[in-house]
Design a protein around this motif. Structure first.
Motif, PDB file in Angstrom:
ATOM      1  N   VAL A 119      -5.858   1.902  -7.035  1.00 35.64           N
ATOM      2  CA  VAL A 119      -6.051   0.691  -6.225  1.00 35.64           C
ATOM      3  C   VAL A 119      -5.988  -0.534  -7.116  1.00 35.64           C
ATOM      4  O   VAL A 119      -5.369  -1.557  -6.768  1.00 35.64           O
ATOM      5  CB  VAL A 119      -7.383   0.758  -5.452  1.00 35.64           C
ATOM      6  CG1 VAL A 119      -7.665  -0.577  -4.762  1.00 35.64           C
ATOM      7  CG2 VAL A 119      -7.347   1.875  -4.414  1.00 35.64           C
ATOM      8  N   ARG A 120      -6.600  -0.451  -8.283  1.00 32.72           N
ATOM      9  CA  ARG A 120      -6.526  -1.560  -9.239  1.00 32.72           C
ATOM     10  C   ARG A 120      -5.074  -1.826  -9.627  1.00 32.72           C
ATOM     11  O   ARG A 120      -4.653  -2.995  -9.739  1.00 32.72           O
ATOM     12  CB  ARG A 120      -7.359  -1.215 -10.483  1.00 32.72           C
ATOM     13  CG  ARG A 120      -7.248  -2.221 -11.628  1.00 32.72           C
ATOM     14  CD  ARG A 120      -7.676  -3.600 -11.201  1.00 32.72           C
ATOM     15  NE  ARG A 120      -7.722  -4.527 -12.327  1.00 32.72           N
ATOM     16  CZ  ARG A 120      -7.459  -5.822 -12.215  1.00 32.72           C
ATOM     17  NH1 ARG A 120      -7.132  -6.346 -11.039  1.00 32.72           N
ATOM     18  NH2 ARG A 120      -7.531  -6.611 -13.282  1.00 32.72           N
ATOM     19  N   GLU A 143      -3.504  -3.767  -6.927  1.00 28.23           N
ATOM     20  CA  GLU A 143      -3.985  -5.147  -6.935  1.00 28.23           C
ATOM     21  C   GLU A 143      -3.262  -5.994  -7.984  1.00 28.23           C
ATOM     22  O   GLU A 143      -3.039  -7.193  -7.774  1.00 28.23           O
ATOM     23  CB  GLU A 143      -5.489  -5.172  -7.198  1.00 28.23           C
ATOM     24  CG  GLU A 143      -6.325  -4.667  -6.043  1.00 28.23           C
ATOM     25  CD  GLU A 143      -7.810  -4.685  -6.370  1.00 28.23           C
ATOM     26  OE1 GLU A 143      -8.565  -5.297  -5.595  1.00 28.23           O
ATOM     27  OE2 GLU A 143      -8.207  -4.107  -7.389  1.00 28.23           O
ATOM     28  N   LEU A 185       0.834  -1.202   0.000  1.00 28.62           N
ATOM     29  CA  LEU A 185       0.000   0.000   0.000  1.00 28.62           C
ATOM     30  C   LEU A 185       0.868   1.251   0.000  1.00 28.62           C
ATOM     31  O   LEU A 185       0.604   2.197  -0.752  1.00 28.62           O
ATOM     32  CB  LEU A 185      -0.938   0.004   1.206  1.00 28.62           C
ATOM     33  CG  LEU A 185      -1.685   1.322   1.454  1.00 28.62           C
ATOM     34  CD1 LEU A 185      -2.590   1.662   0.278  1.00 28.62           C
ATOM     35  CD2 LEU A 185      -2.477   1.257   2.768  1.00 28.62           C
ATOM     36  N   ALA A 207      -6.403  -0.790   1.364  1.00 29.84           N
ATOM     37  CA  ALA A 207      -6.411   0.554   0.799  1.00 29.84           C
ATOM     38  C   ALA A 207      -7.533   1.398   1.401  1.00 29.84           C
ATOM     39  O   ALA A 207      -8.627   0.882   1.661  1.00 29.84           O
ATOM     40  CB  ALA A 207      -6.572   0.487  -0.717  1.00 29.84           C
ATOM     41  N   GLU A 231     -10.774   3.604   1.582  1.00 25.27           N
ATOM     42  CA  GLU A 231     -11.977   3.306   0.794  1.00 25.27           C
ATOM     43  C   GLU A 231     -12.209   4.328  -0.312  1.00 25.27           C
ATOM     44  O   GLU A 231     -12.576   3.967  -1.432  1.00 25.27           O
ATOM     45  CB  GLU A 231     -13.200   3.251   1.724  1.00 25.27           C
ATOM     46  CG  GLU A 231     -14.464   2.742   1.063  1.00 25.27           C
ATOM     47  CD  GLU A 231     -14.368   1.265   0.685  1.00 25.27           C
ATOM     48  OE1 GLU A 231     -15.081   0.872  -0.274  1.00 25.27           O
ATOM     49  OE2 GLU A 231     -13.607   0.524   1.323  1.00 25.27           O
ATOM     50  N   TRP A 273      -8.374   7.354  -7.971  1.00 28.66           N
ATOM     51  CA  TRP A 273      -8.014   6.513  -6.830  1.00 28.66           C
ATOM     52  C   TRP A 273      -8.431   5.060  -7.072  1.00 28.66           C
ATOM     53  O   TRP A 273      -7.663   4.131  -6.804  1.00 28.66           O
ATOM     54  CB  TRP A 273      -8.654   7.053  -5.551  1.00 28.66           C
ATOM     55  CG  TRP A 273      -8.430   6.175  -4.351  1.00 28.66           C
ATOM     56  CD1 TRP A 273      -9.383   5.609  -3.568  1.00 28.66           C
ATOM     57  CD2 TRP A 273      -7.172   5.755  -3.803  1.00 28.66           C
ATOM     58  NE1 TRP A 273      -8.807   4.855  -2.570  1.00 28.66           N
ATOM     59  CE2 TRP A 273      -7.447   4.932  -2.686  1.00 28.66           C
ATOM     60  CE3 TRP A 273      -5.842   5.987  -4.145  1.00 28.66           C
ATOM     61  CZ2 TRP A 273      -6.440   4.340  -1.918  1.00 28.66           C
ATOM     62  CZ3 TRP A 273      -4.844   5.405  -3.377  1.00 28.66           C
ATOM     63  CH2 TRP A 273      -5.138   4.594  -2.286  1.00 28.66           C
ATOM     64  N   VAL A 274      -9.625   4.858  -7.610  1.00 31.91           N
ATOM     65  CA  VAL A 274     -10.072   3.494  -7.917  1.00 31.91           C
ATOM     66  C   VAL A 274      -9.089   2.822  -8.878  1.00 31.91           C
ATOM     67  O   VAL A 274      -8.725   1.647  -8.702  1.00 31.91           O
ATOM     68  CB  VAL A 274     -11.491   3.516  -8.512  1.00 31.91           C
ATOM     69  CG1 VAL A 274     -11.860   2.153  -9.101  1.00 31.91           C
ATOM     70  CG2 VAL A 274     -12.510   3.911  -7.451  1.00 31.91           C
ATOM     71  N   ASP A 275      -8.635   3.567  -9.872  1.00 33.61           N
ATOM     72  CA  ASP A 275      -7.680   2.999 -10.826  1.00 33.61           C
ATOM     73  C   ASP A 275      -6.345   2.680 -10.161  1.00 33.61           C
ATOM     74  O   ASP A 275      -5.724   1.648 -10.465  1.00 33.61           O
ATOM     75  CB  ASP A 275      -7.452   3.972 -11.986  1.00 33.61           C
ATOM     76  CG  ASP A 275      -8.553   3.931 -13.027  1.00 33.61           C
ATOM     77  OD1 ASP A 275      -9.417   3.028 -12.955  1.00 33.61           O
ATOM     78  OD2 ASP A 275      -8.562   4.807 -13.917  1.00 33.61           O
ATOM     79  N   PRO A 325      -3.765  -6.498  -1.472  1.00 29.89           N
ATOM     80  CA  PRO A 325      -5.178  -6.747  -1.189  1.00 29.89           C
ATOM     81  C   PRO A 325      -5.974  -5.442  -1.196  1.00 29.89           C
ATOM     82  O   PRO A 325      -5.528  -4.434  -0.634  1.00 29.89           O
ATOM     83  CB  PRO A 325      -5.172  -7.373   0.214  1.00 29.89           C
ATOM     84  CG  PRO A 325      -3.757  -7.764   0.477  1.00 29.89           C
ATOM     85  CD  PRO A 325      -2.897  -6.836  -0.318  1.00 29.89           C
ATOM     86  N   ARG A 326      -7.136  -5.456  -1.798  1.00 31.29           N
ATOM     87  CA  ARG A 326      -7.982  -4.255  -1.826  1.00 31.29           C
ATOM     88  C   ARG A 326      -8.319  -3.792  -0.423  1.00 31.29           C
ATOM     89  O   ARG A 326      -8.479  -2.587  -0.169  1.00 31.29           O
ATOM     90  CB  ARG A 326      -9.272  -4.558  -2.613  1.00 31.29           C
ATOM     91  CG  ARG A 326     -10.303  -3.410  -2.614  1.00 31.29           C
ATOM     92  CD  ARG A 326      -9.726  -2.208  -3.334  1.00 31.29           C
ATOM     93  NE  ARG A 326     -10.603  -1.050  -3.319  1.00 31.29           N
ATOM     94  CZ  ARG A 326     -10.651  -0.164  -2.341  1.00 31.29           C
ATOM     95  NH1 ARG A 326      -9.901  -0.319  -1.245  1.00 31.29           N
ATOM     96  NH2 ARG A 326     -11.438   0.893  -2.440  1.00 31.29           N
ATOM     97  N   SER A 327      -8.397  -4.708   0.506  1.00 32.46           N
ATOM     98  CA  SER A 327      -8.847  -4.388   1.856  1.00 32.46           C
ATOM     99  C   SER A 327      -7.906  -3.451   2.609  1.00 32.46           C
ATOM    100  O   SER A 327      -8.324  -2.801   3.573  1.00 32.46           O
ATOM    101  CB  SER A 327      -9.038  -5.674   2.664  1.00 32.46           C
ATOM    102  OG  SER A 327      -7.810  -6.402   2.731  1.00 32.46           O
TER     103      SER A 327
END
Length: 290
Positions: free
Chosen positions: A149-150, A153, A115, A162, A164, A145-147, A158-160
């Motif tokens: 996080v991807r 990944e 992370l 990061a 939210e 931010w979503v990108d 793990p997504r968990s």
């Protein structure tokens, strides 16, 4: 070309395809990333990055652009190579560093350290885009931010772990940079200063790189500049404001084929320049004694 992990229309691709972003965010990310001693020492102890930091920076930046812009086959080749390299980054600190005692473990596959690495890239990507292109709206920050996080990944994060939302992430970053674990090792200070001030390029490109380095310094938080001993005066601030305003204004007249795309040529030029210095028996920095 088949779509990659970040096809046209994705926010990360839109941000990173601006060459001005690609030429600055990596320097900033590496400098800020070195304020956490555990991942810094882990990488330094497990690779030869400190002996040739600009070759590492350039190779990493080129690899990331393969993931940003390449099709899935190109991206997957890079991801497999990085995964293999990360298997070697595992051990323990051999001395106390800030709040982390000797014996603290590090592992490239530790979710929190993954992370940290992704977060430095994500924050630097946004900061560079807003400084050199335009401000982002709240929805755009969320999509970016979503990108990112991807992106994390794809490397196994793990997504968990990061934050939210983009707002949660900005609060997390502020807490990290203001918190008690912030610590710059003696070696990291030397390497970070070199990355901020001494990018190796041929003599004819040095004026341009001087301007780029000033922009990178200007994008750093004040605590980070002070930790690395990077001066910042009113004259520096005025020059930074002028350069960034000029870059933003240039987007209205500079053709897309110049403004947008990969930075492969620059990355490889920096690598070749550092390689030549080393082959002649020189160094791009003087590291402290172990």
């Amino acid at each position: 070309m088949a779509d990659g992990y970040f096809p046209h229309g994705s926010m990360l691709r839109h941000v990173q395809e601006h060459r001005a972003v690609g030429q600055t965010y990596g320097q900033r990310a590496l400098i800020i990333g070195a304020t956490h001693p555990v991942p810094y020492v882990g990488t330094s102890a497990s690779t030869n990055a400190k002996e040739r930091p600009f070759m590492r920076l350039s190779a990493t930046a080129e690899a990331f652009e393969s993931i940003f812009f390449g099709d899935r086959a190109e991206a997957d080749r890079v991801l497999a190579m990085v995964h293999q390299m990360h298997t070697k980054v595992k051990g323990t600190l051999d001395r106390d560093e800030g709040n982390f005692p000797s014996g603290t473990p590090y592992d490239a596959f530790d979710p929190e350290l993954m992370l940290w690495t992704m977060a430095m890239l994500a924050d630097s990507s946004r900061v560079a885009f807003e400084a050199l292109v335009r401000p982002l709206g709240a929805d755009e920050k969320e999509r970016l931010w979503v990108d990112w996080v991807r992106f994390g990944e794809l490397f196994g994060m793990p997504r968990s772990v990061a934050p939210e939302t983009a707002a949660d992430f900005e609060a997390w970053m502020q807490a990290q940079l203001a918190g008690p674990d912030f610590h710059v090792t003696d070696e990291a200070r030397v390497v970070g200063r070199a990355i901020a001030l001494d990018m190796p390029v041929p003599i004819q490109l040095r004026p341009g790189i001087t301007g780029t380095n000033l922009v990178v310094r200007g994008m750093l938080p004040e605590r980070v500049r002070k930790a690395f001993g990077l001066s910042w005066t009113p004259a520096h601030a005025a020059a930074y404001a002028g350069i960034t305003a000029g870059v933003r204004a240039s987007h209205r007249v500079v053709p897309d084929q110049v403004r947008l795309g990969r930075n492969t040529g620059l990355f490889r030029l920096v690598s070749r320049t550092e390689r030549r210095i080393i082959q002649r028996g020189g160094r791009t920095m003087e590291l402290p004694a172990a």
